[in-house]
Design a protein around this motif. Structure first.
Motif, mmCIF file in Angstrom:
data_model
loop_
_atom_site.group_PDB
_atom_site.id
_atom_site.type_symbol
_atom_site.label_atom_id
_atom_site.label_comp_id
_atom_site.label_asym_id
_atom_site.label_seq_id
_atom_site.Cartn_x
_atom_site.Cartn_y
_atom_site.Cartn_z
ATOM 1 N N LEU A 120 89.781 -73.664 -18.964
ATOM 2 C CA LEU A 120 90.870 -74.120 -18.107
ATOM 3 C C LEU A 120 90.314 -75.102 -17.078
ATOM 4 O O LEU A 120 90.110 -74.767 -15.913
ATOM 5 C CB LEU A 120 91.555 -72.934 -17.422
ATOM 6 C CG LEU A 120 91.996 -71.781 -18.335
ATOM 7 C CD1 LEU A 120 92.793 -70.759 -17.536
ATOM 8 C CD2 LEU A 120 92.813 -72.269 -19.510
ATOM 9 N N VAL A 121 90.029 -76.292 -17.536
ATOM 10 C CA VAL A 121 89.443 -77.309 -16.666
ATOM 11 C C VAL A 121 90.232 -78.614 -16.810
ATOM 12 O O VAL A 121 90.860 -78.861 -17.843
ATOM 13 C CB VAL A 121 87.957 -77.566 -17.004
ATOM 14 C CG1 VAL A 121 87.107 -76.342 -16.676
ATOM 15 C CG2 VAL A 121 87.784 -77.939 -18.467
ATOM 16 N N CYS A 122 90.163 -79.430 -15.766
ATOM 17 C CA CYS A 122 90.866 -80.718 -15.777
ATOM 18 C C CYS A 122 90.198 -81.656 -16.793
ATOM 19 O O CYS A 122 88.974 -81.812 -16.785
ATOM 20 C CB CYS A 122 90.819 -81.326 -14.382
ATOM 21 S SG CYS A 122 91.501 -82.995 -14.320
ATOM 22 N N SER A 123 91.009 -82.291 -17.625
ATOM 23 C CA SER A 123 90.427 -83.179 -18.641
ATOM 24 C C SER A 123 89.956 -84.499 -18.028
ATOM 25 O O SER A 123 89.203 -85.238 -18.653
ATOM 26 C CB SER A 123 91.439 -83.444 -19.751
ATOM 27 O OG SER A 123 92.595 -84.036 -19.211
ATOM 28 N N MET A 124 90.379 -84.790 -16.795
ATOM 29 C CA MET A 124 89.948 -86.031 -16.136
ATOM 30 C C MET A 124 88.617 -85.823 -15.417
ATOM 31 O O MET A 124 87.650 -86.527 -15.673
ATOM 32 C CB MET A 124 91.001 -86.484 -15.118
ATOM 33 C CG MET A 124 92.322 -86.867 -15.730
ATOM 34 S SD MET A 124 92.277 -88.478 -16.542
ATOM 35 C CE MET A 124 92.388 -89.556 -15.118
ATOM 36 N N CYS A 125 88.589 -84.834 -14.498
ATOM 37 C CA CYS A 125 87.398 -84.705 -13.647
ATOM 38 C C CYS A 125 86.552 -83.482 -13.993
ATOM 39 O O CYS A 125 85.439 -83.343 -13.483
ATOM 40 C CB CYS A 125 87.813 -84.642 -12.177
ATOM 41 S SG CYS A 125 88.703 -83.138 -11.746
ATOM 42 N N ARG A 130 88.984 -75.956 -10.690
ATOM 43 C CA ARG A 130 89.946 -75.620 -9.619
ATOM 44 C C ARG A 130 91.307 -76.210 -9.972
ATOM 45 O O ARG A 130 91.758 -77.190 -9.380
ATOM 46 C CB ARG A 130 89.433 -76.124 -8.275
ATOM 47 C CG ARG A 130 88.149 -75.411 -7.883
ATOM 48 C CD ARG A 130 87.745 -75.685 -6.450
ATOM 49 N NE ARG A 130 86.496 -74.998 -6.123
ATOM 50 C CZ ARG A 130 86.416 -73.721 -5.754
ATOM 51 N NH1 ARG A 130 87.495 -72.992 -5.647
ATOM 52 N NH2 ARG A 130 85.234 -73.182 -5.485
ATOM 53 N N VAL A 131 91.902 -75.629 -10.976
ATOM 54 C CA VAL A 131 93.195 -76.090 -11.484
ATOM 55 C C VAL A 131 94.160 -74.908 -11.459
ATOM 56 O O VAL A 131 93.744 -73.770 -11.299
ATOM 57 C CB VAL A 131 93.063 -76.611 -12.929
ATOM 58 C CG1 VAL A 131 92.233 -77.878 -12.985
ATOM 59 C CG2 VAL A 131 92.476 -75.544 -13.841
ATOM 60 N N SER A 132 95.445 -75.214 -11.588
ATOM 61 C CA SER A 132 96.413 -74.116 -11.676
ATOM 62 C C SER A 132 97.047 -74.120 -13.068
ATOM 63 O O SER A 132 97.276 -75.179 -13.654
ATOM 64 C CB SER A 132 97.470 -74.231 -10.586
ATOM 65 O OG SER A 132 97.996 -75.536 -10.564
ATOM 66 N N ASN A 159 89.146 -69.178 -12.516
ATOM 67 C CA ASN A 159 89.123 -67.943 -11.735
ATOM 68 C C ASN A 159 87.995 -68.011 -10.708
ATOM 69 O O ASN A 159 86.831 -68.165 -11.073
ATOM 70 C CB ASN A 159 88.928 -66.741 -12.673
ATOM 71 C CG ASN A 159 89.114 -65.422 -11.957
ATOM 72 O OD1 ASN A 159 89.104 -65.363 -10.728
ATOM 73 N ND2 ASN A 159 89.289 -64.358 -12.716
ATOM 74 N N ASP A 160 88.347 -67.935 -9.426
ATOM 75 C CA ASP A 160 87.327 -68.007 -8.372
ATOM 76 C C ASP A 160 86.927 -66.615 -7.869
ATOM 77 O O ASP A 160 86.376 -66.485 -6.777
ATOM 78 C CB ASP A 160 87.792 -68.899 -7.216
ATOM 79 C CG ASP A 160 89.013 -68.327 -6.512
ATOM 80 O OD1 ASP A 160 89.552 -67.311 -7.001
ATOM 81 O OD2 ASP A 160 89.431 -68.897 -5.481
ATOM 82 N N ALA A 161 87.195 -65.584 -8.682
ATOM 83 C CA ALA A 161 86.852 -64.214 -8.280
ATOM 84 C C ALA A 161 85.351 -64.096 -8.019
ATOM 85 O O ALA A 161 84.548 -64.704 -8.717
ATOM 86 C CB ALA A 161 87.244 -63.234 -9.390
ATOM 87 N N PRO A 162 84.973 -63.290 -6.998
ATOM 88 C CA PRO A 162 83.536 -63.074 -6.784
ATOM 89 C C PRO A 162 82.892 -62.395 -7.993
ATOM 90 O O PRO A 162 83.536 -61.606 -8.693
ATOM 91 C CB PRO A 162 83.484 -62.152 -5.560
ATOM 92 C CG PRO A 162 84.865 -61.770 -5.227
ATOM 93 C CD PRO A 162 85.814 -62.586 -6.037
ATOM 94 N N VAL A 163 81.638 -62.747 -8.252
ATOM 95 C CA VAL A 163 80.878 -62.156 -9.362
ATOM 96 C C VAL A 163 79.606 -61.558 -8.758
ATOM 97 O O VAL A 163 78.842 -62.263 -8.093
ATOM 98 C CB VAL A 163 80.504 -63.232 -10.410
ATOM 99 C CG1 VAL A 163 79.712 -62.619 -11.562
ATOM 100 C CG2 VAL A 163 81.761 -63.933 -10.943
ATOM 101 N N HIS A 164 79.407 -60.250 -8.952
ATOM 102 C CA HIS A 164 78.232 -59.599 -8.373
ATOM 103 C C HIS A 164 77.484 -58.793 -9.424
ATOM 104 O O HIS A 164 78.106 -58.106 -10.233
ATOM 105 C CB HIS A 164 78.643 -58.635 -7.252
ATOM 106 C CG HIS A 164 79.271 -59.316 -6.072
ATOM 107 N ND1 HIS A 164 78.653 -60.327 -5.380
ATOM 108 C CD2 HIS A 164 80.470 -59.129 -5.477
ATOM 109 C CE1 HIS A 164 79.447 -60.731 -4.400
ATOM 110 N NE2 HIS A 164 80.560 -60.025 -4.443
ATOM 111 N N ALA A 165 76.166 -58.863 -9.392
ATOM 112 C CA ALA A 165 75.336 -58.003 -10.236
ATOM 113 C C ALA A 165 75.138 -56.677 -9.505
ATOM 114 O O ALA A 165 74.867 -56.655 -8.303
ATOM 115 C CB ALA A 165 73.995 -58.673 -10.489
#
Lengths: 137, 263
Positions: free
Chosen positions: A91-96, A100-102, B218-224
């Protein structure tokens, strides 16, 4: 393999939709059920079709066909103001390239429509039988 | 005949197909009811009901999900050891069969309800509703739901939890998030468990695992973490349980001091 329980939910929603209709339609027969399904719903379309064959028994949709409209995974990048169609695990922007996309679509799991026919209505035209499984994956 | 691969249907299935065709041929031209209903509606409503129960009793609810054997029950045992004297913990256990996990939790002096799902591959909101009424929520601050070990099905079912915590053990491979995107996209926190084994797993990279989670937006924290060596941080070895316990404390604090716009 939770597609059978998803099918049972689907058939409950179909019954609910018909119950909300007027008396005229209460005798109607469900001929088709249309749903929208995205890969990020976690539901497999092939499994769902097979489960529907079993789950529809004894319900208002016993003779209905299930039509699945596949919904692509799309994401929106606010930085580039771009929508990209992407695989479910990238789930990534194809441009940049940012992650951090929705998510715009792709997690869909919804009942779109129920098609009814009235058994007391006028006779059908020849060749109106819908395909057993149309527009599937 | 099956339209996907051309295989013949079993005999029972042929009958259904014939009946379906016949009935469709008999009926009048169709009309369509346009709808836009989630197929998860009933589950979502029950989950909202559960959430109201939990909010009323001021219980923080954490849904633990992972593949079988990633260490959910061991993490819970270690968490109870670490927090049990300060935080009132309860556990709902989900498994296909046996009371084993609930027995392990009860042995730590914590109330536990075991849900045995039979063949069902996930917990749903109705099962949780049944279980929550077997617990005295007024005596619980922190409720863990240990979901059925499965990286596929549990992700789709809201239970009424506050957060999803997904475990990925270092022995499983760092590409699991790419293989099971639905599950890892749903995570509010990812714990890389059995971190004490990481030195022996030279093909597991914490950075790659994290990067694969980020690629799910997903920007969830990831911890070992390590449940077997919970205090090892102080010995300068593996991360122990500290990042997990800190995260839990943060969530508990947030619950005690809710933001003003929270209803």
């Amino acid at each position: 393999m939770h597609e059978l329980s998803i099918c049972q939910s689907l058939l409950k929603e179909v019954a609910r939709a018909i119950a909300n209709q007027s008396e005229v339609q209460s005798k109607a027969v469900v001929t088709a059920v249309d749903i929208a399904l995205g890969p990020l719903s976690g539901v497999d379309p092939g499994q769902l079709l097979r489960a529907f064959e079993l789950a529809r028994w004894g319900t208002l949709a016993e003779t209905a066909v299930l039509r699945i409209e596949p919904v692509p995974v799309t994401v929106w990048c606010a930085e580039c103001e771009t929508e990209s169609t992407v695989p479910p695990n990238a789930l990534v922007c194809s441009m940049c390239g940012t992650w951090r996309v929705s998510l715009r679509s792709g997690a869909d799991l919804s009942l779109r429509s129920v098609t009814l026919s009235d058994p007391d209505g006028p006779a059908p035209k020849e060749g109106t039988c819908p395909e057993e499984k149309a527009d599937v994956y | 005949m099956c339209t996907e691969c051309g295989c013949p249907f079993p005999p029972g299935m042929v009958k259904i197909t014939t009946a379906a065709q016949k009935a469709v041929n008999l009926v009048a031209p169709p009309h369509t009811l346009e709808l836009h209903t989630s197929l998860m509606r009933a589950n979502v409503e029950t989950a909202a009901h559960n959430r109201a129960h939990f909010a009323w009793a001021d219980v923080l609810v954490i849904n633990l999900m992972s593949a079988p054997g990633s260490g959910k029950t061991s993490l819970l045992e270690a968490t109870i050891e670490a927090l049990g004297n300060r935080v009132r913990i309860g556990v709902i256990e989900g498994d296909l069969e046996t009371e084993n996990d609930a027995a392990r939790i009860r042995a730590k002096g914590v109330p536990a309800v075991q849900i045995t799902t039979g063949q069902a591959c996930h917990l749903d909101a109705t099962m949780i509703h049944g279980a929550l009424h077997q617990l005295d929520l007024s005596q619980i601050d922190l409720l863990f739901i240990e979901n059925v070990g499965n990286l596929v099905c549990p992700a789709g079912f809201d239970l009424g939890q506050d957060a999803n915590v997904v475990l990925l053990s270092v022995t499983e491979g760092d590409d699991k998030p790419s293989k099971y995107p639905v599950m890892f996209r749903a995570a509010d926190l990812v714990l890389l468990t059995k971190a004490d084994l990481a030195p022996h797993m030279d093909d597991f990279s914490l950075d790659r695992a994290t990067s694969n989670i980020r690629r799910l937006a997903n920007d969830a924290p990831v911890h070992a973490v390590s449940a077997r060596r919970p205090n090892s941080l102080t010995q300068g070895l593996t991360p122990g349980l500290t990042p997990w316990l800190d995260w839990l404390e943060g969530e508990l604090d947030r619950r005690s001091f809710p933001m003003e716009d929270t209803p």
